[in-house]
Design a protein around this motif. Structure first.
Motif, mmCIF file in Angstrom:
data_model
loop_
_atom_site.group_PDB
_atom_site.id
_atom_site.type_symbol
_atom_site.label_atom_id
_atom_site.label_comp_id
_atom_site.label_asym_id
_atom_site.label_seq_id
_atom_site.Cartn_x
_atom_site.Cartn_y
_atom_site.Cartn_z
ATOM 1 N N SER A 34 0.863 -1.289 0.074
ATOM 2 C CA SER A 34 -0.155 -0.099 0.105
ATOM 3 C C SER A 34 0.720 1.242 -0.032
ATOM 4 O O SER A 34 0.206 2.237 -0.482
ATOM 5 N N THR A 35 2.076 1.345 0.294
ATOM 6 C CA THR A 35 2.925 2.389 0.409
ATOM 7 C C THR A 35 3.777 2.562 -0.760
ATOM 8 O O THR A 35 4.433 3.511 -0.960
ATOM 9 N N THR A 36 3.864 1.468 -1.543
ATOM 10 C CA THR A 36 4.918 1.356 -2.816
ATOM 11 C C THR A 36 4.898 2.702 -3.554
ATOM 12 O O THR A 36 5.861 3.373 -3.845
ATOM 13 N N PHE A 37 3.435 2.917 -4.118
ATOM 14 C CA PHE A 37 3.327 4.160 -5.097
ATOM 15 C C PHE A 37 3.591 5.585 -4.485
ATOM 16 O O PHE A 37 4.024 6.181 -5.045
ATOM 17 N N VAL A 38 3.181 5.652 -3.340
ATOM 18 C CA VAL A 38 3.375 6.788 -2.479
ATOM 19 C C VAL A 38 4.960 7.018 -2.455
ATOM 20 O O VAL A 38 5.501 8.079 -2.871
ATOM 21 N N LEU A 56 8.291 17.219 3.862
ATOM 22 C CA LEU A 56 6.980 16.579 3.989
ATOM 23 C C LEU A 56 6.778 15.705 5.227
ATOM 24 O O LEU A 56 7.642 14.858 5.323
ATOM 25 N N ALA A 57 5.730 15.946 6.135
ATOM 26 C CA ALA A 57 5.753 15.181 7.186
ATOM 27 C C ALA A 57 5.431 13.374 6.681
ATOM 28 O O ALA A 57 6.390 12.848 7.692
ATOM 29 N N TYR A 58 4.977 13.054 5.846
ATOM 30 C CA TYR A 58 5.011 11.838 5.639
ATOM 31 C C TYR A 58 6.262 10.846 5.420
ATOM 32 O O TYR A 58 6.544 9.852 5.687
ATOM 33 N N PHE A 59 7.194 11.898 4.668
ATOM 34 C CA PHE A 59 8.291 11.243 4.311
ATOM 35 C C PHE A 59 9.392 11.343 5.381
ATOM 36 O O PHE A 59 10.496 10.947 5.403
ATOM 37 N N THR A 60 9.115 12.140 6.593
ATOM 38 C CA THR A 60 9.991 12.114 7.598
ATOM 39 C C THR A 60 10.087 10.680 8.347
ATOM 40 O O THR A 60 11.043 10.247 9.098
ATOM 41 N N LYS A 61 8.750 10.116 8.424
ATOM 42 C CA LYS A 61 8.783 8.795 8.890
ATOM 43 C C LYS A 61 8.807 7.602 7.918
ATOM 44 O O LYS A 61 9.071 6.585 8.468
ATOM 45 N N GLU A 62 8.636 7.723 6.788
ATOM 46 C CA GLU A 62 8.626 6.701 5.572
ATOM 47 C C GLU A 62 9.360 7.212 4.403
ATOM 48 O O GLU A 62 8.839 7.939 3.548
ATOM 49 N N ALA A 63 10.654 6.921 4.644
ATOM 50 C CA ALA A 63 11.325 7.712 3.494
ATOM 51 C C ALA A 63 11.264 6.990 2.322
ATOM 52 O O ALA A 63 10.835 5.747 2.000
ATOM 53 N N PRO A 64 11.345 8.048 1.284
ATOM 54 C CA PRO A 64 11.167 7.554 -0.169
ATOM 55 C C PRO A 64 12.247 6.555 -0.801
ATOM 56 O O PRO A 64 13.033 7.454 -1.373
ATOM 57 N N ILE A 65 12.163 5.287 -0.466
ATOM 58 C CA ILE A 65 13.397 4.406 -0.895
ATOM 59 C C ILE A 65 12.710 3.086 -1.612
ATOM 60 O O ILE A 65 11.529 2.687 -1.490
ATOM 61 N N VAL A 66 13.483 2.460 -2.186
ATOM 62 C CA VAL A 66 13.162 1.087 -2.762
ATOM 63 C C VAL A 66 13.520 0.308 -1.564
ATOM 64 O O VAL A 66 14.526 0.107 -0.777
ATOM 65 N N ASP A 67 12.477 -0.497 -1.030
ATOM 66 C CA ASP A 67 12.399 -1.449 -0.080
ATOM 67 C C ASP A 67 11.697 -2.576 -0.449
ATOM 68 O O ASP A 67 11.545 -2.853 -1.725
ATOM 69 N N TRP A 68 11.470 -3.414 0.633
ATOM 70 C CA TRP A 68 10.981 -4.780 0.184
ATOM 71 C C TRP A 68 9.570 -4.699 -0.694
ATOM 72 O O TRP A 68 9.359 -5.628 -1.408
ATOM 73 N N GLN A 69 8.461 -3.717 -0.147
ATOM 74 C CA GLN A 69 7.572 -3.539 -0.742
ATOM 75 C C GLN A 69 7.395 -3.188 -2.169
ATOM 76 O O GLN A 69 6.706 -3.600 -3.016
ATOM 77 N N TRP A 70 8.379 -2.384 -2.336
ATOM 78 C CA TRP A 70 8.517 -1.872 -4.062
ATOM 79 C C TRP A 70 9.264 -3.169 -4.690
ATOM 80 O O TRP A 70 8.906 -3.471 -5.810
ATOM 81 N N MET A 71 10.081 -3.971 -4.127
ATOM 82 C CA MET A 71 10.569 -5.009 -4.886
ATOM 83 C C MET A 71 9.394 -6.427 -4.840
ATOM 84 O O MET A 71 9.246 -7.030 -5.747
ATOM 85 N N PHE A 72 8.454 -6.251 -4.168
ATOM 86 C CA PHE A 72 7.329 -7.011 -3.891
ATOM 87 C C PHE A 72 6.590 -6.832 -5.153
ATOM 88 O O PHE A 72 6.116 -7.838 -5.962
ATOM 89 N N VAL A 73 6.271 -5.418 -5.492
ATOM 90 C CA VAL A 73 5.523 -5.100 -6.643
ATOM 91 C C VAL A 73 6.240 -5.467 -7.859
ATOM 92 O O VAL A 73 5.662 -6.055 -8.857
#
Length: 170
Positions: A34-38, A56-73
Motif C-alpha cells: 500500500s505504500t509502494t506508489f506513494v 513533507l511530514a509523511y516522508f520524515t517517518k516513511e523515507a521514499p526508498i526502494v524497499d521490500w514492498q517496492w521489490m514485492f510489486v
C-alpha cells in the motif's frame, strides 16, 4: 498447469503460501504494497525538489526508498510476465476481449477506466491503512479475524463490480 495454460488454483494458492513463508523468513515482512506508489512518487519528486520532499511530514517517518514492498510489486509484475510466457497465454492487447464486447474498441476509454479504477483502489488502500494483499492475504495467514473479513469484502466487492461492468457475461 492445465491444458488451457491456466494454473490449478490449489497449486497456485499453495505456491503463494510458500512465497509468503519465504518473505517472512527472509525479510521478516508479510505481503503488502500500500505504500509502494506513494514512496515511488516521493522518489521521483525527490529528484526534482529534494528540499520539498524532506519537508513533507509523511516522508520524515516513511523515507521514499526502494524497499521490500517496492521489490514485492516488481516481483508481481515479473512473476505475472514469466507465468504468462510459460503458459503460452501472453499477448499484447490494449483492449481486452471482454471489455471490447461490452464497451467497444476505444483504448482511450479503457485507459481512463483503468486509471479511475486504479486511483480508487489506491485511495481505498491508503484510507484502510493497507492493501488487499496486506489486509487480506497476510491477515488471513496470521489468522486475524480482520484479515478474513477484509478478504471476504474484497471478493464480494469484486463480484459486484464485475457484475455491474460485464452484466454476468463470461
Amino acid at each position: 498447469m492445465s491444458d488451457s495454460g491456466r494454473w490449478n488454483p490449489y497449486v497456485a494458492g499453495g505456491l503463494s503460501g510458500l512465497v509468503m513463508v519465504g518473505s517472512v523468513a527472509l525479510s521478516n515482512a508479510y505481503f503488502g504494497a500500500s505504500t509502494t506508489f506513494v514512496r515511488m512518487a516521493g522518489m521521483i519528486e525527490k529528484a526534482f525538489a529534494p528540499e520539498h520532499v524532506a519537508g513533507l511530514a509523511y516522508f520524515t517517518k516513511e523515507a521514499p526508498i526502494v524497499d521490500w514492498q517496492w521489490m514485492f510489486v516488481v516481483g508481481i509484475l515479473l512473476g505475472a510476465f514469466v507465468a504468462a510466457m510459460l503458459s503460452g497465454t501472453y499477448r499484447v492487447q490494449a483492449v481486452p476481449d471482454m471489455w471490447r464486447e461490452r464497451f467497444g474498441t476505444s483504448a482511450g476509454l479503457r485507459g481512463v477506466a483503468a486509471f479511475v479504477g486504479g486511483f480508487l483502489a489506491l485511495f481505498g488502500a491508503r484510507l484502510a491503512g493497507g492493501c488487499p494483499s496486506g489486509h487480506g492475504l497476510s491477515g488471513v495467514a496470521q489468522l486475524a479475524g480482520s484479515g478474513l473479513v477484509s478478504l471476504v469484502c474484497f471478493f464480494v466487492g469484486g463480484l459486484i463490480v464485475a457484475r455491474l461492468l460485464y452484466g454476468g457475461r463470461r
